[in-house]
Enzyme design. Structure first.
Site, PDB file in Angstrom:
ATOM      1  N   SER A 186       0.853  -1.185   0.000  1.00 23.02           N
ATOM      2  CA  SER A 186       0.000   0.000   0.000  1.00 23.02           C
ATOM      3  C   SER A 186       0.896   1.244   0.000  1.00 23.02           C
ATOM      4  CB  SER A 186      -0.940  -0.017   1.207  1.00 23.02           C
ATOM      5  OG  SER A 186      -1.943   0.965   1.076  1.00 23.02           O
ATOM      6  N   ASP A 423      -8.286  -5.537  -5.737  1.00 22.35           N
ATOM      7  CA  ASP A 423      -7.915  -4.425  -4.860  1.00 22.35           C
ATOM      8  C   ASP A 423      -8.909  -3.271  -5.033  1.00 22.35           C
ATOM      9  OD1 ASP A 423      -6.680  -2.202  -3.598  1.00 22.35           O
ATOM     10  OD2 ASP A 423      -4.705  -3.045  -3.963  1.00 22.35           O
ATOM     11  N   HIS A 462      -6.941  -5.665  -1.005  1.00 25.79           N
ATOM     12  CA  HIS A 462      -5.848  -4.712  -0.854  1.00 25.79           C
ATOM     13  C   HIS A 462      -4.714  -5.303  -0.027  1.00 25.79           C
ATOM     14  CE1 HIS A 462      -3.750  -1.016  -0.896  1.00 25.79           C
ATOM     15  NE2 HIS A 462      -3.928  -0.753   0.386  1.00 25.79           N
TER      16      HIS A 462
END
Length: 534
Positions: A186, A423, A462
């Site tokens: 991320s 995601d 994610h």
């Protein structure tokens, strides 16, 4: 400990072992403005990795602050510093591991090295590990009022902490590290790209998961999604849209089921995983079942909303402002809803994290009309013709879109990127697009694969999660590449011990290679799948 004339005075409250810490941290002469706030010996720690308890070695825990100062805050002055925690194992493998952050940072992640390192985290393997808060403290985005704090968050903290940690390591062990690694997902993935692009000789190997490489534009996409869902959501008693009502769990499950029926068998086995990334581009939302008086389905406005959402944000002239999104069956999972729609009790993270980031960190100057108490209203007033231009300055130093890796390549650095196709935060297609540009600027695919490879994970949300094989060991893959010259031709991924795909394994091949069932082996085993070139 306090910094005094380039020496440290050790207080009685700090636990120091003259055997394990022959030098303690006394007398260290930092080139950075560093204050060591705590050191202590820790033993008997355990961590749980994918339902397995792992013992950590004895280590020295060092906490510190870099460049402590007074800066700007939302209502006046505020205190800032780059905080870090470094763990120095008694039995050191002579390697350094930087654990990337996440979100808007503001807290120091426990530097153990848990993210996609298999069942053996970095500290347990003997790495000296470090993590940072990226130059501000607290989970809010009030640091966006201070220009230096923005720069620390964008890239400067990576530089400062790396230099400081390596200095301590050298002083502590009496020798330099042999290899240095950065692993993050991320925003931590963005930081990994920052390390390769800006500080190309700091790290030998970097692992980048679901990177926020196009951070400011992805934030525009979050605003886009919120407005789309708000248009068709039910209203509460005050007339405010309840985003979670735009699509029920059953609605999203219907979307996933339709995708699976059309594309799942393209890889030779029906397992809920669509390995063909082109299939995720081909899906036509008009083929979704429509709601009638006698059957379940989606309304016309829901289908149109999904179409707009997956095409990505655009301005009034139809110019794309970010990327499109993959039609992957993993979008029906709770991990996707957590970011996009939320629940009756919890707002989506697109609001709780994304809105303040956009208003206070990505917008320059900070949005004067932003109200923390009414974030939804601020988003609904967002103008896609005029407001995106306010992110240009922040994008220039926060996004990590450079394709120039000359220094990194000269250093013989290696980088692994990976991204989940489901995601909901950063589009896998945006990462694919970036990798395509990287190959164009670095001599083509074959030449680029000498230093950078991309792996795509079907149905993974994610960084991890989703109905996917989201468990894999990227740390071994990158160390084998760096230290043994063994490039990752495939990485074995498995389902979580608690997930829907428990006991199932699949190979992940580097993009653009696809995974195909061999037609004869155990359908639950990675051994039964082979590579197919597009």
């Amino acid at each position: 400990m306090e910094y005094t004339n380039q020496k440290y005075e050790i207080s009685d409250s700090v636990r120091i072992s003259p055997i394990v810490l022959p030098k303690a941290v006394a007398g260290f002469k930092f080139t950075t403005n560093t204050i060591i706030t705590s050191t202590k010996i820790v033993s008997g720690d355990n961590v749980t990795v994918n339902c397995v308890e792992v013992s950590l070695p004895d280590y020295c825990k060092v906490e510190g602050k870099i460049n402590q100062r007074t800066g700007e805050g939302p209502t006046g002055t505020a205190e800032y510093y780059i905080g870090f925690e470094l763990r120095l194992p008694t039995e050191w493998n002579e390697c350094f591991f930087f654990e990337g952050g996440g979100g808007s940072d503001g807290v120091i992640k426990v530097p153990v090295g848990l993210r996609h390192t298999g069942t053996m985290p970095a500290l347990a393997r003997g790495f000296a590990t470090v993590a940072t808060d990226a130059g501000h403290q607290g989970l809010n985005c009030e640091f966006g009022y201070d220009q230096q704090a923005r720069l620390d968050y964008a890239y400067n903290a990576i530089d400062q902490v790396t230099v400081t940690a390596k200095f301590i390591i050298n002083e502590y062990y009496g020798r330099h590290e042999k290899y240095s690694y950065f692993v993050g997902g991320s925003n931590g993935g963005r930081q990994g790209l920052v390390a390769a692009q800006r500080f190309g000789d700091y790290f030998d190997g970097i692992v980048v998961g679901a990177p926020a490489l196009n951070l400011t534009n992805a934030a525009i996409s979050e605003m886009w999604a919120i407005q789309i869902f708000a248009e068709i959501a039910k209203k509460d008693s005050n007339g405010n849209p309840m985003l979670n009502t735009a699509f029920t769990d059953a609605d999203m499950k219907l979307v996933s089921t339709t995708i699976i029926k059309q594309f799942d068998d393209a890889d030779g086995v029906v397992d809920g995983l669509v390995f063909d990334i082109n299939a995720a581009r081909k899906f036509d939302p008009s083929t979704l079942p429509k709601k009638t008086a006698n059957s379940d389905g989606l309304t016309d406005e829901q289908i149109e909303a999904l179409k707009k959402l997956f095409e990505g944000p655009k301005n009034g002239k139809g110019k794309p402002l970010y990327s499109n999104w993959a039609w992957d069956p993993g979008i029906s999972d709770a991990a996707w809803r957590d970011w996009t729609l939320g629940t009756d009790e919890v707002l989506p993270r697109n609001i709780t994290l994304g809105v303040e980031s956009m208003a206070r960190v990505f917008t320059t100057p900070v949005a004067a009309n932003y109200d923390p108490a009414n974030q939804l209203k601020w988003v609904l007033d967002y103008n896609f013709d005029t407001d995106p231009s306010k992110t240009v300055l922040a994008a220039s130093y926060q996004n990590s879109l450079s394709t120039n890796y000359d220094t990194f390549k000269k250093h013989n650095g290696k980088i692994i990127l990976y991204h989940g196709m489901a995601d909901p935060v950063f589009s896998a297609y945006d990462t694919i697009s970036y990798y395509d540009k990287l190959t164009d600027k670095n001599g083509g695919l074959k030449a680029t694969e000498e230093f950078a490879r991309l792996f795509l994970v079907p149905s993974m949300a994610h960084v991890n999660g989703g109905p996917s094989t989201d468990q894999f060991d990227m740390l071994t893959a990158i160390t084998d590449w760096v230290e043994k010259g063994k490039a990752p031709d495939k990485i074995i991924a498995s389902g979580s011990a608690k997930g829907l795909l428990q006991g199932i394994t699949r190979p992940l091949f580097p993009y653009p290679i696809q995974t195909i069932y061999d037609g004869k082996g155990n359908k639950n085993s990675a051994e039964s799948f082979v590579a197919k070139n597009l």
